[in-house]
Design an enzyme around this catalytic site. Structure first.
Site, short mmCIF file in Angstrom:
data_model
loop_
_atom_site.label_atom_id
_atom_site.label_comp_id
_atom_site.label_asym_id
_atom_site.label_seq_id
_atom_site.Cartn_x
_atom_site.Cartn_y
_atom_site.Cartn_z
N CYS A 1 13.12 10.75 7.05
CA CYS A 1 13.18 9.94 8.47
C CYS A 1 14.74 9.76 9.24
CB CYS A 1 12.54 8.72 8.38
SG CYS A 1 13.41 7.69 7.44
N GLU B 1 9.66 14.64 16.03
CA GLU B 1 10.53 14.61 14.58
C GLU B 1 9.25 16.03 13.42
OE1 GLU B 1 9.59 11.45 12.04
OE2 GLU B 1 11.10 11.04 11.45
N GLU C 1 11.04 0.84 10.38
CA GLU C 1 11.51 1.93 9.76
C GLU C 1 10.98 3.16 10.05
OE1 GLU C 1 13.13 4.21 8.36
OE2 GLU C 1 12.93 4.03 7.08
N LYS D 1 0.97 -1.16 0.00
CA LYS D 1 0.10 -0.57 0.18
C LYS D 1 0.17 1.26 0.06
CE LYS D 1 -1.85 2.81 3.53
NZ LYS D 1 -1.98 4.15 2.41
#
Lengths: 474, 311
Positions: free
Chosen positions: A288, A385, A254, A180
């Site tokens: 990331c 983040e 991850e 997906k």
């Protein structure tokens, strides 16, 4: 700053259909969910209408993958390899088209999609293709077995590259997949479906289901999925880990990061500045492993910041398809809102905000490159983040302090260190609790090089020999 | 409590095991009353009682009273995690050679207490206890040898397409919470050794049914130059303590080997998701089989370091 004439890459190389279905069992099919629109974040223009896979559609895709698993896993590795090599070649052949499509749907500069994403995508398939008939040499016994059906959910920051990271090793090891793509960037995954057809990949080996979080949850929680691979936020990673608890599914995650980029006083300053810029402004900071916390030794902080600000003044923000563009569009309105919210919090908590003079286009989602100085470790912009072009600057005096600050985060994906002293590089690298350490460089990727995090940045590795483990029953 | 105290109850038992008929041994024991050992916890290199003051009765396989074992609390579990975290920097930073030497020393100390363990295991219902102790010693020796070899097996130099030096090497995950199997010595050794030999530190919940050998093992550990806090051992209710460790935000990984209850395992796995602990839950365990490297790699991270090349 020099004036550059516009140098747009032609979008004529791509042929975007008005609407896209799901790719199940080798065929494009309508979804039974409510379809959604994917837009160009640089202009807010609608690019295409895309089907949403309902739970039922996901089930069909998983069943197709299950059916295909028997023959695919039983096929000699050397034959599987040839299919994957074919895919790698077709990607190379169509790389210009895919790069433009990626930049249109994602907002990233064409320079990056063309020079970074697409070459790495092709290389990744090429690399893992070669493993398909050599798995017995990987250290998992003479004949390691695949897991079965892999359910894979990928993010919007490197849509096709993340697809490659997921699909290439899965297929090489003999698994079949249902993938997906992110709801804001489905187009290159759908183009990849077409590539699978061009490669004559047996139906059902790769299935692409589009949709948002619910589609992803249906896939991850499907009882006949043996392997879950997810790249995305730590929050969603947590939910996935919780939801598959007790299921026995093999999981690799991850997730987020808050990487420290440590610059010592003896570093080569100009190179460090380039590394800092690449670390946080590459792909608009939608990375990331972005070097979002600059830790600079106090003695050179002033000098370094001046050089950094000078360099930021030369970055070009604008049309992602322009070959001179350094900073493209923010991927979505929602992401822009989050970047604004965290940046506002940075100011409210007392950090000092700075951006170069920079005019933003009227339409689309944009955020100027931004630096915060005077950041404390407790500030949200030092802990959370941002996933945008926002750099938090902190200082340190001793190597021990640098390491302590660098590790003071629940994340552990990546880190950077800049110094001309070899022993210090090795010492710092050994102390950093992070899965990837870039020394005197940053944001480098390669299919042969394992990537993945410590702590709350997830588990499992993608890339290299280590990346096979995630798709083998070992 | 002295670390070298001799557990007299076990010694009496050793005689019992050696001499056979219990009554004779018991009658001889009555000549001199044995000095029993108090079984406590092992946290940070010390042997404290549970802060909760609780204990529970441990019986032999025949149902005879053996001892009151400490029943660890949530607070004990937290103290143990604190001790394990404190020990992590030094232990993970020690050279693999040094860690291997210390594990080998543990094997030596275990061997020297062979009779004592044979007796304790026999009491707890272990068949062929002598062979089990031998196997446990051998397993320690086997794992000790891995200390300076695992990096060569699981690490790699990566031929990236560019002017960069690129190397991947294993590093310990951190603090590992271990639910030990109900196999009081060989199983216990088989879960502890692979965790610590690579540089992790751990908090272990011992077999609930047969916890006494684990505390005797702690005496072995305490006299083997193993730094305090590298291994911490709790006795008590697995169902009560395991979920706290699974949810503890300073624990990096969870080994559910000893959790037989499916619901408890799921509860622990769900709790572990909060800080993305690595969860190891093997199916089936034959402690006499070649362990392979699975238990070593389950608690290792891979770190990849890049550096440009150039003159």
């Amino acid at each position: 700053m020099f004036e550059y004439a516009p140098a747009p890459e032609s979008r004529d190389v791509v042929d975007i259909q008005p609407s896209y279905g799901l790719f199940i069992d080798g065929e494009f099919a309508d979804g039974t969910g409510k379809s959604f629109k994917t837009i160009n974040p640089a202009s807010e223009e609608v690019l295409a209408e895309v089907a949403t896979a309902s739970e039922e559609d996901v089930d069909r895709a998983v069943r197709a993958a299950r059916k295909a698993f028997g023959t695919w896993s039983a096929m000699p590795g050397s034959e599987r390899a040839k299919y994957i090599f074919r895919i790698a070649r077709i990607i190379q052949e169509r790389s210009r088209e895919l790069a433009v499509l990626e930049s249109l749907d994602n907002g990233k500069p064409i320079r990056e999609s063309r020079d970074v994403d697409l070459p790495l995508v092709a290389a990744h398939f090429f690399y893992y293709a070669g493993w398909a008939d050599k798995l017995g040499y990987a250290g998992y016994g003479a004949d390691p077995r695949p897991l079965g059906v892999a359910g894979q959910v990928i993010p919007w920051n490197f849509p096709l590259l993340m697809l490659a990271w997921k699909i290439a090793p899965a297929l090489a090891c003999g698994n079949t997949v249902v993938l997906k793509p992110a709801e804001t960037t489905p187009l290159t995954a759908l183009a990849f479906a077409e590539i699978c057809r061009q490669a004559d990949l047996p139906p059902g080996v790769v299935n692409i289901v589009t949709g948002a979080g619910e589609t992803g949850a249906a896939l991850v929680n499907h009882p006949d999925v043996n392997k879950v691979a997810f790249t995305g936020s730590t929050e969603v990673g947590r939910q996935i880990a919780r939801s598959v608890a007790g299921s026995g599914k093999k999981v690799t995650l991850e997730l987020g990061g808050k990487a420290a980029n440590i610059v010592f006083e003896d570093a080569a300053l100009d190179q460090a500045v380039e590394g800092i810029v690449n670390g946080i402004f590459f792909n608009q900071g939608h990375v990331c492993c972005a070097g979002s916390r600059l830790l600079v030794q106090e003695s050179i902080a002033t000098e370094l910041l001046e050089a950094l600000k000078r360099r930021l003044g030369t970055l070009r923000l604008g049309d992602p398809l322009d070959k001179n563009t350094d900073i493209g569009a923010i991927n979505s309105a929602a992401q822009l809102a989050r970047i604004r919210e965290l940046s506002d919090a940075g100011e409210a908590e007392g950090a000092e905000r700075w951006s170069p003079a920079c005019s933003l286009p009227d339409k689309g989602f944009w955020f100027p490159p931004t630096i915060f100085t005077g950041v404390a470790q407790s500030h949200r912009i030092a802990r959370e983040e941002v996933f945008g072009p926002v750099l938090s600057v902190l200082t340190f005096r001793t190597p021990a302090e640098a390491v302590e600050k660098a590790n003071n985060t629940p994340f552990g994906l990546s880190a950077g260190v800049w110094t001309e002293k070899g022993s210090r590089i090795l010492w710092v690298a050994s102390k950093l609790r992070a899965g990837v350490v870039w020394a005197n460089t940053f944001n480098k990727f390669d299919p042969t090089s394992p990537f993945g995090g410590y702590k709350e940045s997830g588990y499992g590795r993608e890339g290299g020999l280590h990346g096979l483990e995630a798709y083998l029953d070992v | 409590m002295s670390k070298t105290e001799r557990p007299s109850r076990a010694r009496a038992s050793a005689e019992l095991a050696a001499e056979g008929p219990g009554e004779r041994a018991q009658s001889r024991d009555s000549v001199r009353l044995a000095v029993r050992k108090t079984y406590k916890l092992y946290i940070g290199g010390a042997f404290p009682r549970s802060e909760s003051g609780r204990s529970y009765v441990v019986t032999s396989s025949k149902g005879d009273f053996l001892a009151n074992a400490s029943k660890a609390s949530r607070k004990d579990a937290r103290d143990a995690v604190t001790a394990a975290r404190k020990a992590f920097g030094g232990w993970s930073g020690a050279t693999p050679y040094n860690r291997g030497q210390i594990l080998y020393r543990v094997a030596e100390m275990l061997e020297s207490r062979r009779a004592q363990f044979v007796a304790e295991l026999s009491e707890s219902g272990t068949k062929k206890a002598g062979e089990v102790v031998d196997a446990a010693v051998d397993r320690l020796v086997w794992y000790a040898g891995w200390a300076d070899k695992i990096a060569a097996v699981t690490g790699s130099t990566n031929p990236v397409a560019g002017p960069y030096f690129n190397i991947s090497s294993p590093e310990p995950t951190g603090v590992v919470a271990v639910v030990a199997p109900d196999e009081p010595l060989l199983g216990l050794i088989s879960v502890i050794a692979p965790v610590i030999v690579t540089g992790n530190t751990c908090v272990v919940i011992a077999s609930e049914r047969a916890p006494l050998p684990s505390i005797t093992l702690a005496e072995v550990l305490a006299t083997s130059d193993l730094p305090a806090g590298v291994v911490n051992i709790l006795t008590g209710s697995v169902k009560e303590i395991a979920p706290w460790l699974a949810a503890h935000m300073d624990v990096n990984a969870l080994d559910l080997t000893g959790v037989g209850d499916e619901n408890l395992a799921i509860t622990c796995e769900e709790a572990a998701a909060e800080n993305l602990k690595r969860v190891f839950r093997p199916t089936g365990a034959d402690w006499s089989a070649d362990p392979g490297t699975r238990r070593l790699t389950a608690f290792l991270e891979t770190k990849t370091v890049w550096h440009p090349t150039g003159a």
